[in-house]
Design a protein around this motif. Structure first.
Motif, short mmCIF file in Angstrom:
data_model
loop_
_atom_site.label_atom_id
_atom_site.label_comp_id
_atom_site.label_asym_id
_atom_site.label_seq_id
_atom_site.Cartn_x
_atom_site.Cartn_y
_atom_site.Cartn_z
N ALA A 132 8.70 -6.57 -10.80
CA ALA A 132 8.58 -6.81 -9.35
C ALA A 132 8.60 -5.49 -8.60
CB ALA A 132 9.71 -7.72 -8.88
N SER A 133 9.55 -4.60 -8.93
CA SER A 133 9.65 -3.31 -8.23
C SER A 133 8.35 -2.53 -8.36
CB SER A 133 10.78 -2.46 -8.81
OG SER A 133 11.98 -3.17 -8.80
N ARG A 134 7.84 -2.47 -9.59
CA ARG A 134 6.62 -1.69 -9.81
C ARG A 134 5.42 -2.29 -9.08
NH1 ARG A 134 7.31 2.14 -13.67
NH2 ARG A 134 9.25 1.98 -14.85
N ALA A 135 5.37 -3.62 -9.05
CA ALA A 135 4.26 -4.28 -8.34
C ALA A 135 4.36 -4.01 -6.83
CB ALA A 135 4.27 -5.78 -8.63
N HIS A 136 5.60 -4.00 -6.29
CA HIS A 136 5.77 -3.66 -4.86
C HIS A 136 5.28 -2.24 -4.59
CE1 HIS A 136 7.80 -7.23 -3.53
NE2 HIS A 136 8.80 -7.09 -4.37
#
Ligand code: KG4
Ligand code: ZN
Length: 350
Positions: A49-53
């Protein structure tokens, strides 16, 4: 005042622009990018999730500015509101760091907004009358809160779930029934073909003798209901009839959950003499839930306001709207603004 909102607390990267004064605030743009990648895991994977954000936050924000007819350099934006709690810390940090950088570059104030306070404001962007005082039921994948909202910024927490959130219960039961993730909508659709009499589950945390002041008067719990469904799933599975029972089990589960949420929400509205009930969170999209709450509050003149699907699920418009209200009161975050996994809603009283 025109506010840019940024939301990255879970698995939606979102940016929005709102403008106006007081309760006359309108939505100028809203972009929501849902991270579909988590579907294959059946739940949100924090680091993914963090990387996609990180990949999405810049283009999503630029798109929201463009949709509002604003230039990329931020001219016309008076302030930035960003979700800083609660949520996945790594995910929140992306939005917070980007919002702080933009605010420094554009020389405008930045304000950290509590995600759940955002949900309280979301419906006001759809319905001009969804403003305090009201009873609020926030039902999402991560939270289940029943609140009395005497005024913006003046909240009383009446009840919350003791275990699973309402959306989590939908997701877990969907998994038991072999339905896709997230499970709320698939269960709602399956339940339409279900016989309400076939599998009747006791509505959780509801019994006749409950009195105001009792600890369980407003509280909620859904894990027992999930276990009750699991037992029936095992029986049907052993008999080879699970596929045929799916709509009936979905219906029985949804009916029990709706009965509890509707009764507890009606109790809160009656106790505080509120005629407006405002729903929020992804589960608020459920038509059976909306209808159940309408039935429960209409005998005493209650009116239910549900957000449109875009504003019910996680989105930056609600963060911009809540931030707008606080920024108008001259609230600002300083350079130390940080992200927190959990934090009480500001303005909460006992
Ligand atoms: O507010 P939201 O988008 O994200 C969180 O902050 O969790 O809520 C997602 C939750 C999921 O659990 C999903 O299954 C549920 O909302 N949901 C529904 C419906 N649509 C989404 N639950 C019941 N009925 C629906 N139609
Ligand atoms: Zn949410």
């Amino acid at each position: 005042m025109r506010v840019l909102g940024i939301e990255s607390s879970c698995d939606e990267t979102s940016a929005a622009v709102v403008s106006g004064e007081g309760n006359a605030v309108r939505l100028e743009s809203l972009v929501i990018l849902s991270q579909d990648v988590h579907r294959i895991f059946g739940g949100v994977v924090p680091e993914i999730a963090s990387r996609a954000h990180l990949t999405a936050v810049v283009p999503v924000t630029r798109r929201a500015l463009a949709d509002a007819g604003l230039p990329e350099n931020g001219a016309g934006v008076d302030a930035i509101a960003v979700t800083h709690a609660p949520g996945l810390v790594g995910a929140l940090l992306v939005g917070v760091a980007y919002a702080k950088s933009l605010a420094a570059a554009w020389d405008v104030p930045v304000l950290g907004v509590h995600h759940m306070e955002g949900h309280l404001f979301a419906t006001a962007l759809d319905h001009a009358d969804a403003v305090p005082p009201f009873t609020a039921l926030l039902v999402s994948g991560g939270h289940t809160l029943l609140l009395d909202v005497a005024a913006w910024g003046d909240y009383r927490l009446l009840g919350s779930t003791r275990d699973d959130a309402a959306g989590e219960a939908f997701d877990k039961v969907a998994k038991l029934l072999g339905l896709p993730y997230p499970g709320g909508r698939p269960i709602e659709l399956a339940a339409r073909d279900g016989d309400p009499q076939r599998h009747r589950f006791a509505p959780p945390m509801l019994h006749g003798g409950q009195q105001p002041g009792d600890e369980d008067y407003y509280d909620l719990s859904f894990s027992g209901l999930k276990t009750a469904v699991l037992r029936k799933v095992r029986v049907a599975d052993a008999a080879g009839t699970l596929a045929a029972e799916v709509p009936h089990l979905a219906r029985g589960f949804q009916d029990a959950l709706v009965a509890t949420l509707a009764e507890k929400t009606a109790r809160a509205a009656r106790a505080y003499a509120r005629t407006r009930v405002v729903l929020g969170g992804g589960v608020a999209c459920n038509a059976a839930l909306q209808a159940g709450i309408r039935r429960a509050v209409s005998p005493f003149g209650g009116v239910v306001f549900a957000p449109s699907p875009k504003l019910a699920t996680d989105n930056a418009a609600m963060i911009a709207r809540a931030g707008h209200w606080r920024l108008e009161r001259n609230e600002r975050s300083d350079a130390s603004l940080n992200a927190y996994a959990s934090l009480p809603i500001p303005g909460l009283r006992d």
